[in-house]
Write a protein that holds these residues in place. Sequence first.
Motif, short mmCIF file in Angstrom:
data_model
loop_
_atom_site.label_atom_id
_atom_site.label_comp_id
_atom_site.label_asym_id
_atom_site.label_seq_id
_atom_site.Cartn_x
_atom_site.Cartn_y
_atom_site.Cartn_z
N LEU A 125 39.22 90.58 -70.10
CA LEU A 125 39.83 89.26 -70.09
C LEU A 125 40.00 88.74 -68.67
O LEU A 125 40.07 87.53 -68.44
N ALA A 126 40.06 89.65 -67.71
CA ALA A 126 40.30 89.25 -66.33
C ALA A 126 39.04 88.78 -65.61
O ALA A 126 39.09 87.80 -64.85
N CYS A 127 37.92 89.47 -65.84
CA CYS A 127 36.73 89.15 -65.03
C CYS A 127 35.46 88.90 -65.84
O CYS A 127 34.43 88.55 -65.27
N ASN A 128 35.49 89.12 -67.16
CA ASN A 128 34.33 88.89 -68.03
C ASN A 128 33.38 90.08 -68.12
O ASN A 128 32.37 90.02 -68.81
N GLY A 129 33.68 91.18 -67.44
CA GLY A 129 32.83 92.36 -67.51
C GLY A 129 32.89 93.03 -68.87
O GLY A 129 33.77 92.75 -69.69
N LEU A 130 31.94 93.94 -69.11
CA LEU A 130 31.91 94.66 -70.39
C LEU A 130 32.88 95.84 -70.36
O LEU A 130 33.05 96.48 -69.32
#
Length: 259
Positions: A197-202
Amino acid sequence: MDSFSTRSREHAAEFRFYEELNDFLPPDRRKKTVDYRFDGHPGIKDPIEALGVPHTEVDLIVVNGESVGFDYRLQAGDRVAVYPVFESFDITPLVRLREHPLRRTAFVLDVNLGKLARRLRLLGFDALYNNRYHDAEIVDIAVREKRIVLTRDRRLLFAKRISHGYWVRSVHADEQTGEVLRRFDLYGQIRPFFRCLACNGLLAPVEKAEVLDRLEPKTRLYYEHFYRCSDCAKVYWEGSHVENMRRWCRPFIMASDRV
């Protein structure tokens, strides 16, 4: 019939915009034929945008009963019908305005849509967002990474380099979420708790021992299963807040079952 220009010009053509494309028009020009006056033979994208509709919102143009592309040159007396993206109607036999759809659904959002970005990530969608992005950066990212631009600023969608974009109508984040899911027919692609939710990473499972030194004492004591972001390394676990998130996701998941 409403006339778009009071200044004398050589030629005239009739334009009619359908469905949500009327959102971009002044109230007195909505859902009616507009008389557009022009000189020469402009590419049809120019008068469409001059009338206030971004090219990214248009999926089908019909001139005198025949579908045309953006390269069509407007002629005197043309009758032009302009349609938005169709969610369930197959227009494959007609002239496509873009070479092909994007291979993957990935978004870049403007600075006004931070809450929407977080919600899309919660549902598993690739939603790039930074509250420091300038419009030029958003355009560059969209072109370079083949992302769909989501914006509350309709002027951004007039950028010629943007091929896929959408003006988000609602100002409420939950309504915006449903709006985007419907617009791009994404219900079947929902995968909650798949992205950071913070950076869009998996997110990927991680052994507790690997993140033990980053956990609060009570978290170490009560939880055994953890996930870590592949980009920013933020650690997640199924705390009490997760049930609230599941409750928020549920209506969208149930809607996907009905699609």
